[in-house]
Design a protein around this motif. Sequence first.
Motif, PDB file in Angstrom:
ATOM      1  N   LEU A  20      49.033  33.119  44.632  1.00 36.95           N
ATOM      2  CA  LEU A  20      50.121  34.001  44.306  1.00 36.95           C
ATOM      3  C   LEU A  20      51.391  33.600  43.653  1.00 36.95           C
ATOM      4  CD1 LEU A  20      50.918  37.095  45.118  1.00 36.95           C
ATOM      5  CD2 LEU A  20      51.450  36.362  47.406  1.00 36.95           C
ATOM      6  N   HIS A 166      45.481  40.481  45.158  1.00 44.73           N
ATOM      7  CA  HIS A 166      45.011  39.140  44.840  1.00 44.73           C
ATOM      8  C   HIS A 166      43.938  38.766  45.813  1.00 44.73           C
ATOM      9  CE1 HIS A 166      48.823  38.509  42.212  1.00 44.73           C
ATOM     10  NE2 HIS A 166      49.169  39.432  43.142  1.00 44.73           N
ATOM     11  N   ASN A 249      44.566  36.472  35.457  1.00 49.85           N
ATOM     12  CA  ASN A 249      45.789  35.885  35.584  1.00 49.85           C
ATOM     13  C   ASN A 249      45.863  35.194  34.348  1.00 49.85           C
ATOM     14  OD1 ASN A 249      46.711  37.087  38.008  1.00 49.85           O
ATOM     15  ND2 ASN A 249      45.782  35.214  39.090  1.00 49.85           N
ATOM     16  N   ARG A 304      43.175  25.362  48.846  1.00 48.72           N
ATOM     17  CA  ARG A 304      43.325  25.934  50.502  1.00 48.72           C
ATOM     18  C   ARG A 304      41.961  25.470  51.027  1.00 48.72           C
ATOM     19  NH1 ARG A 304      43.369  31.002  51.254  1.00 48.72           N
ATOM     20  NH2 ARG A 304      42.902  31.620  49.248  1.00 48.72           N
ATOM     21  N   GLN A 308      36.662  31.117  52.361  1.00 45.78           N
ATOM     22  CA  GLN A 308      36.413  31.864  50.829  1.00 45.78           C
ATOM     23  C   GLN A 308      36.145  30.604  49.725  1.00 45.78           C
ATOM     24  OE1 GLN A 308      40.330  32.888  49.339  1.00 45.78           O
ATOM     25  NE2 GLN A 308      39.818  32.824  47.129  1.00 45.78           N
ATOM     26  N   LYS A 309      36.414  29.384  50.042  1.00 44.08           N
ATOM     27  CA  LYS A 309      36.669  28.432  48.899  1.00 44.08           C
ATOM     28  C   LYS A 309      34.902  27.673  48.869  1.00 44.08           C
ATOM     29  CE  LYS A 309      40.604  29.410  47.570  1.00 44.08           C
ATOM     30  NZ  LYS A 309      40.972  29.759  46.213  1.00 44.08           N
ATOM     31  N   GLU A 381      36.091  34.442  44.430  1.00 45.75           N
ATOM     32  CA  GLU A 381      37.514  34.009  43.893  1.00 45.75           C
ATOM     33  C   GLU A 381      37.881  35.148  42.931  1.00 45.75           C
ATOM     34  OE1 GLU A 381      39.959  32.116  44.204  1.00 45.75           O
ATOM     35  OE2 GLU A 381      38.539  30.408  44.580  1.00 45.75           O
ATOM     36  N   PRO A 382      39.046  35.852  43.552  1.00 48.63           N
ATOM     37  CA  PRO A 382      39.633  36.827  42.687  1.00 48.63           C
ATOM     38  C   PRO A 382      39.905  36.571  41.069  1.00 48.63           C
ATOM     39  CG  PRO A 382      40.483  36.854  45.030  1.00 48.63           C
ATOM     40  CD  PRO A 382      39.632  35.670  44.855  1.00 48.63           C
ATOM     41  N   GLY A 384      41.362  32.453  40.692  1.00 50.00           N
ATOM     42  CA  GLY A 384      41.329  31.041  40.583  1.00 50.00           C
ATOM     43  C   GLY A 384      42.133  30.723  39.593  1.00 50.00           C
ATOM     44  N   LEU A 385      43.093  29.686  39.994  1.00 47.81           N
ATOM     45  CA  LEU A 385      43.929  29.014  38.798  1.00 47.81           C
ATOM     46  C   LEU A 385      43.546  27.525  38.518  1.00 47.81           C
ATOM     47  CD1 LEU A 385      47.439  30.456  39.976  1.00 47.81           C
ATOM     48  CD2 LEU A 385      45.817  31.346  37.950  1.00 47.81           C
TER      49      LEU A 385
HETATM   50  C1  GLC Z   1      44.588  34.709  45.634  1.00 47.95           C
HETATM   51  C2  GLC Z   1      43.353  34.345  45.247  1.00 47.95           C
HETATM   52  C3  GLC Z   1      42.937  33.568  43.962  1.00 47.95           C
HETATM   53  C4  GLC Z   1      44.181  33.904  42.944  1.00 47.95           C
HETATM   54  C5  GLC Z   1      45.502  34.075  43.366  1.00 47.95           C
HETATM   55  C6  GLC Z   1      46.421  34.486  42.263  1.00 47.95           C
HETATM   56  O1  GLC Z   1      45.207  33.761  46.277  1.00 47.95           O
HETATM   57  O2  GLC Z   1      42.462  33.619  46.004  1.00 47.95           O
HETATM   58  O3  GLC Z   1      41.904  33.476  43.236  1.00 47.95           O
HETATM   59  O4  GLC Z   1      44.026  33.134  41.845  1.00 47.95           O
HETATM   60  O5  GLC Z   1      45.414  34.890  44.319  1.00 47.95           O
HETATM   61  O6  GLC Z   1      46.136  35.687  41.772  1.00 47.95           O
END
Ligand code: GLC
Length: 473
Positions: A20, A166, A249, A304, A308-309, A381-382, A384-385
């Motif tokens: 975020l 997010h 993202n 983290r 979820q991971k 994973e919404p 993931g970066l």
């Molecule tokens: C959340 C999600 C992640 C996403 C991030 C930024 O923390 O778990 O997948 O990349 O937000 O949008």
Amino acid sequence: MPKVLMIASEAAPFAKSGGLADVLGALPAALRRQGVEASVVLPKYRGVHPAGIEKIWDDLPVWINNFEHHTAIWLLRRDQVNFYFVDAPWFFDRDGFYASYGNDYGDNHLRFAVFSLAALSIARQIEHPDVIHSHDWQAALAPIYARTWFPADPALSHVKHVFTIHNLGYQGRFAGERRHELGIDDRTFTPEGVEYFGDLNLMKGGIVAADAVTTVSPTYAREIQTAEHGFGLDGLLRARASVLSGILNGVDYNDWNPATDKLLPANYDLANLGGKAICRRALLEEMGFGPEVWDRPVIGVVSRFAEQKGFDLLQPIGDAVVAEGVTLIALGNGEPHQEWIFHNLSERHHGNVRVWHGYNNRLAHLIEAGADMFLMPSRYEPCGLNQIYSLKYGTPPIVRATGGLEDTIDESTGFKFGEYSPEALLHTIRWALVNWRDREGWLQRMRLGMGKDYSWDRSACEYAALYRGLLGT
Ligand code: GLC
Ligand code: ADP
């Protein structure tokens, strides 16, 4: 030029616990390049006092439930973006952002209500935005209060609200009685509003109150409309499907680029990969490994540690992965059980597995650069970066095909598995190792990944189009 006020609980480099913060740190400046004037409101957490910050409002009273909370507002201008900080020491001058020693603060509902109301004051009295863009449950009260408390306010009544999810796994759910502390009356506390099975659910309220709802990848936008990934809100999200979209993202290549990364012992790029070997050696030495592992494949993790991971998949196959001769280096912190999985593995296989518990940005960069592969077996994973960073760092990711992992990784740049099972993960790791041994093929894979471009401009362009669509401009 449309004016957008973003409200969020984190933004890099000021306050970060996850992705975020990366988004809020980079998207506003990218929007500027698309002709959108974006500002950001953040809490002023303990220790957040960047050079150049100035107090611009000494005493902004925030009234909730006949109780006056005193706040002050600070401003920092950075990359042409106004960052406002809501200073309420009673609520934000604490050890953690949301929790201390793994326990959520008992007054989180009130902390972020005061924050959201202060942000609305900034909107009404300073920024006068066309769009208020709130992120995650911590900011969800902004559209809720705007609709219910200020429906006729000349500075707010025309404003369009965008709400970005997010992570649907964190909804800001509190006991129903808490609504009184937030001044939420019975007209809002309904199944069509913020009520959810007798509880208060702030994310639900944000989804209902917003004119447009987005999430951070197209696949996640579809997934959250299913019972499997909807965390109980899939019905509502299906009902709101016409205003729901997924905008992938971007990543900030000013911070995450091996050619210029100042946190690395050596730089490298597509044309000259020599620096990667130096980073690899530095990483192994820093983690205490000797020459016996130098020729073995290195798998990196930066995460983290949350359910979820997906690291519970690793637990039953840890021995088998180590038996393949893998060196595993993990950096992370979070839920005790997830930390234990790595702790236990490293205790049993100290020659192959090392873990750094905690938050360490420099080491995160070194792992991206120094590892041969990057592991993200997420349950969901919404976006993931890290997998996108690892592409740029020539570190092919091993991912589960879900959410943003599905949207950003393909078989030519990384390795994907679909079924959420330890066997599927083990099979995929073994397949990655077979590929790693083919040096030519591996170099080609690295180069393909390093050549991908996920910079923010494309995503910012989509957000700009969304705002313009809402404003009819
Ligand atoms: C959340 C999600 C992640 C996403 C991030 C930024 O923390 O778990 O997948 O990349 O937000 O949008
Ligand atoms: P999420 O937001 O779900 O945690 P993302 O992949 O979107 O996942 O973003 C995680 C961000 O947080 C990345 O920038 C990553 O490097 C960083 N990060 C996560 N854990 C740590 C840690 N222990 N130390 C340093 N950086 C971390």
